[in-house]
Design a protein around this motif. Structure first.
Motif, PDB file in Angstrom:
ATOM      1  N   THR A  24       0.831  -1.205   0.000  1.00  0.00           N
ATOM      2  CA  THR A  24       0.000   0.000   0.000  1.00  0.00           C
ATOM      3  C   THR A  24       0.863   1.251   0.000  1.00  0.00           C
ATOM      4  O   THR A  24       0.623   2.183  -0.770  1.00  0.00           O
ATOM      5  N   ASP A  25       1.886   1.295   0.842  1.00  0.00           N
ATOM      6  CA  ASP A  25       2.762   2.462   0.886  1.00  0.00           C
ATOM      7  C   ASP A  25       3.528   2.631  -0.421  1.00  0.00           C
ATOM      8  O   ASP A  25       3.768   3.750  -0.864  1.00  0.00           O
ATOM      9  N   ALA A  26       3.913   1.531  -1.041  1.00  0.00           N
ATOM     10  CA  ALA A  26       4.608   1.619  -2.334  1.00  0.00           C
ATOM     11  C   ALA A  26       3.677   2.177  -3.408  1.00  0.00           C
ATOM     12  O   ALA A  26       4.084   3.027  -4.214  1.00  0.00           O
ATOM     13  N   ILE A  27       2.429   1.746  -3.420  1.00  0.00           N
ATOM     14  CA  ILE A  27       1.447   2.239  -4.390  1.00  0.00           C
ATOM     15  C   ILE A  27       1.195   3.726  -4.168  1.00  0.00           C
ATOM     16  O   ILE A  27       1.150   4.517  -5.122  1.00  0.00           O
ATOM     17  N   ARG A  32       1.925   9.375  -5.811  1.00  0.00           N
ATOM     18  CA  ARG A  32       2.393  10.738  -5.538  1.00  0.00           C
ATOM     19  C   ARG A  32       3.353  11.200  -6.630  1.00  0.00           C
ATOM     20  O   ARG A  32       3.254  12.302  -7.147  1.00  0.00           O
ATOM     21  N   HIS A  33       4.296  10.332  -6.989  1.00  0.00           N
ATOM     22  CA  HIS A  33       5.269  10.688  -8.015  1.00  0.00           C
ATOM     23  C   HIS A  33       4.630  10.809  -9.399  1.00  0.00           C
ATOM     24  O   HIS A  33       4.981  11.700 -10.175  1.00  0.00           O
ATOM     25  N   VAL A  34       3.679   9.937  -9.701  1.00  0.00           N
ATOM     26  CA  VAL A  34       2.985  10.006 -10.984  1.00  0.00           C
ATOM     27  C   VAL A  34       2.172  11.297 -11.071  1.00  0.00           C
ATOM     28  O   VAL A  34       2.173  11.976 -12.100  1.00  0.00           O
ATOM     29  N   VAL A 143      -4.988  10.581 -10.910  1.00  0.00           N
ATOM     30  CA  VAL A 143      -4.240   9.370 -10.582  1.00  0.00           C
ATOM     31  C   VAL A 143      -5.075   8.596  -9.573  1.00  0.00           C
ATOM     32  O   VAL A 143      -5.380   9.106  -8.498  1.00  0.00           O
ATOM     33  N   LEU A 144      -5.479   7.386  -9.947  1.00  0.00           N
ATOM     34  CA  LEU A 144      -6.352   6.593  -9.095  1.00  0.00           C
ATOM     35  C   LEU A 144      -5.587   5.444  -8.463  1.00  0.00           C
ATOM     36  O   LEU A 144      -4.763   4.810  -9.126  1.00  0.00           O
ATOM     37  N   THR A 145      -5.864   5.198  -7.193  1.00  0.00           N
ATOM     38  CA  THR A 145      -5.319   4.027  -6.515  1.00  0.00           C
ATOM     39  C   THR A 145      -6.488   3.204  -6.006  1.00  0.00           C
ATOM     40  O   THR A 145      -7.496   3.755  -5.559  1.00  0.00           O
TER      41      THR A 145
END
Length: 177
Positions: A24-27, A32-34, A143-145
């Motif tokens: 989750t933290d990696a996503i 954020r970067h995207v 940007v969707l997660t």
């Protein structure tokens, strides 16, 4: 204050590092970067209990966070988080149906039939961003997660960039199925 360049530089230099080494933290870090790279207008997080949204808020993305969560109590709590704009989707538009009476029953999150139409869920997210005033142009990017399958707490495993016009539209050309 938030529009000041010095404030943004300060936030960028003090962005918290990922403490937990989980997917989750990696996503969220990737989202954020995207968002920063693509000049997206918002990060949209699908979340049941708000943990994904809280992780996103902790990362201080350069854009607002639209939190789509099916529980009123969770949405009310997320209002207090940095940069978060919660939205309660209508039943059936979030990936599953839910009864009004079960708003606070976290154990009954999959009470209804799950929908497998991810594009429908993305279209509803784009509509929510428009309703909240986070996008103004059909070419604005979001940007969707999300975590698939929907209804699985802590399973953020998808990052997707979509235009505000919807997931089937790019560069003004919309695919009609």
């Amino acid at each position: 204050v938030e529009s000041d360049a010095h404030y943004r530089n300060y936030l960028d230099s003090n962005t918290p590092l990922i403490n937990d080494e989980n997917p989750t933290d990696a996503i969220i870090s990737a989202a954020r970067h995207v968002a920063k790279t693509t000049h997206a207008k918002a990060v949209v997080c699908f979340s049941l209990r708000g943990s994904t949204v809280l992780s996103a808020s902790k990362m201080r993305p350069p854009v607002p966070i639209l939190a789509l969560c099916p529980f009123k109590e969770t949405a009310r709590q997320l209002v207090l988080s940095w940069g978060v704009y919660p939205d309660l989707p209508t039943p059936g538009s979030y990936g599953y149906d839910d009864d009004e009476d079960d708003d606070l029953d976290y154990d009954k999150t999959t009470a209804g039939q799950a929908t497998d139409d991810f594009d429908l869920v993305l279209r509803n997210a784009c509509k929510a961003a428009l309703r909240k005033g986070l996008v103004t142009d059909p070419d604005d990017l979001l940007v969707l997660t999300a975590g698939l399958p929907f209804g699985t707490p802590g399973a953020a495993n998808v990052v997707r960039v979509v235009p505000a016009a919807g997931p089937s539209c790019w560069d003004g050309i919309c695919r009609i199925d």
